[in-house]
Scaffold this motif. Structure first.
Motif, PDB file in Angstrom:
ATOM      1  N   UNK A   1      52.289  30.687  61.829  1.00  0.00           N
ATOM      2  CA  UNK A   1      52.831  29.778  61.839  1.00  0.00           C
ATOM      3  C   UNK A   1      52.357  28.722  62.202  1.00  0.00           C
ATOM      4  N   UNK A   2      53.020  27.794  61.380  1.00  0.00           N
ATOM      5  CA  UNK A   2      52.735  26.014  62.232  1.00  0.00           C
ATOM      6  C   UNK A   2      52.072  26.366  63.066  1.00  0.00           C
ATOM      7  N   UNK A   3      53.123  26.254  64.427  1.00  0.00           N
ATOM      8  CA  UNK A   3      52.824  26.773  66.467  1.00  0.00           C
ATOM      9  C   UNK A   3      51.829  27.696  66.238  1.00  0.00           C
ATOM     10  N   UNK A   4      50.759  28.235  65.692  1.00  0.00           N
ATOM     11  CA  UNK A   4      50.372  29.201  66.046  1.00  0.00           C
ATOM     12  C   UNK A   4      49.634  28.938  67.175  1.00  0.00           C
ATOM     13  N   UNK A   5      50.021  30.356  68.406  1.00  0.00           N
ATOM     14  CA  UNK A   5      49.337  29.554  69.923  1.00  0.00           C
ATOM     15  C   UNK A   5      47.663  30.647  70.378  1.00  0.00           C
ATOM     16  N   UNK A   6      48.401  31.696  70.397  1.00  0.00           N
ATOM     17  CA  UNK A   6      47.577  32.654  70.327  1.00  0.00           C
ATOM     18  C   UNK A   6      47.390  34.141  69.359  1.00  0.00           C
ATOM     19  N   UNK A   7      46.133  34.550  69.953  1.00  0.00           N
ATOM     20  CA  UNK A   7      46.155  35.882  68.916  1.00  0.00           C
ATOM     21  C   UNK A   7      45.257  37.373  70.054  1.00  0.00           C
ATOM     22  N   UNK A   8      45.623  38.321  69.873  1.00  0.00           N
ATOM     23  CA  UNK A   8      44.820  39.286  70.706  1.00  0.00           C
ATOM     24  C   UNK A   8      44.511  40.887  70.191  1.00  0.00           C
TER      25      UNK A   8
ATOM     26  N   UNK B   1      40.903  38.302  73.222  1.00  0.00           N
ATOM     27  CA  UNK B   1      41.928  37.169  72.839  1.00  0.00           C
ATOM     28  C   UNK B   1      41.816  35.699  72.926  1.00  0.00           C
ATOM     29  N   UNK B   2      42.416  35.202  72.433  1.00  0.00           N
ATOM     30  CA  UNK B   2      42.289  33.844  71.272  1.00  0.00           C
ATOM     31  C   UNK B   2      43.662  32.842  71.976  1.00  0.00           C
ATOM     32  N   UNK B   3      43.285  31.945  72.645  1.00  0.00           N
ATOM     33  CA  UNK B   3      45.052  31.184  73.424  1.00  0.00           C
ATOM     34  C   UNK B   3      43.799  29.646  72.777  1.00  0.00           C
ATOM     35  N   UNK B   4      45.602  28.915  72.494  1.00  0.00           N
ATOM     36  CA  UNK B   4      44.795  27.645  73.268  1.00  0.00           C
ATOM     37  C   UNK B   4      45.681  27.267  74.646  1.00  0.00           C
ATOM     38  N   UNK B   5      45.597  26.186  74.800  1.00  0.00           N
ATOM     39  CA  UNK B   5      45.818  25.317  76.164  1.00  0.00           C
ATOM     40  C   UNK B   5      47.598  24.493  75.401  1.00  0.00           C
ATOM     41  N   UNK B   6      48.135  24.334  76.478  1.00  0.00           N
ATOM     42  CA  UNK B   6      49.676  23.732  76.121  1.00  0.00           C
ATOM     43  C   UNK B   6      49.857  22.696  75.621  1.00  0.00           C
TER      44      UNK B   6
END
Length: 190
Positions: free
Chosen positions: A27-34, A77-82
């Protein structure tokens, strides 16, 4: 259309495997994957890992990679900052370089996966397909050629979006310096 997370592996040197993790139709608002990667085989060790083009370093992703030998798995775990958004909705998440002491096959399986988006709060996607497996059977001919050819395990590439980000940072720094010089001259001139 479901989001797809998949594995791809290849022997790059004698007793060295590159394992890539890809995402497609995110999705366009992808934020994280674990996820966890179960490793079947003996005598393996992650020698290094590299981020991919979906969460490039310019986005300052938070990354956790932990090798658990007792359970024979790699925890990721991969995540972006807000406030940050993924650079791409399709591409490479991570690459792992895995050494093995033996020439027996290594198998990899994705488990315990979650893909998240973020708007007002985190939301885990329900429609995710985890294409779960990749196997590398070591080729003795490739091992002999790898020793002779000495194919490097560390391949440094700068993709177009990363290069643009570097140029933007340099240009931004230049503009700040010009602004500071202008302010200095404006207030020190009598």
């Amino acid at each position: 259309m479901p989001t797809i997370v998949s594995l791809s592996s290849a022997q790059v040197q004698a007793n060295l495997v590159r394992l890539d993790v890809f995402i497609k139709d995110a999705p366009i608002d992808l934020f994280g994957v674990a996820f966890h990667i179960k490793v079947k085989g003996k005598g393996w060790d992650v020698s290094k890992w590299e981020g991919g083009d979906v969460f490039p370093l310019s986005l300052q992703p938070l990354t956790l990679v932990s090798t658990q030998k007792d359970t024979s798995e790699i925890i990721v775990g991969l995540s972006l900052k807000r406030g940050y958004k993924a650079a791409l909705q399709e591409g490479k998440l991570l690459s792992f370089y895995i050494k093995t002491a033996q020439s027996e096959p290594l198998s990899f399986e994705l488990t315990d996966g979650v893909v998240s988006t973020f708007q007002a709060q985190r939301r885990d996607l329900a429609d995710v397909v985890w294409q779960n497996s990749a196997t590398v059977a070591f080729n003795p001919v490739a091992e002999a050629h790898a020793a002779v050819l000495a194919v490097p395990a560390y391949d440094v590439r700068i993709d177009g979006s990363s290069l643009i980000a570097v140029y933007l940072v340099i240009f931004g720094a230049f503009l700040v310096m010009v602004f500071v010089a202008f302010v200095y001259l404006a207030f020190t001139k009598k």
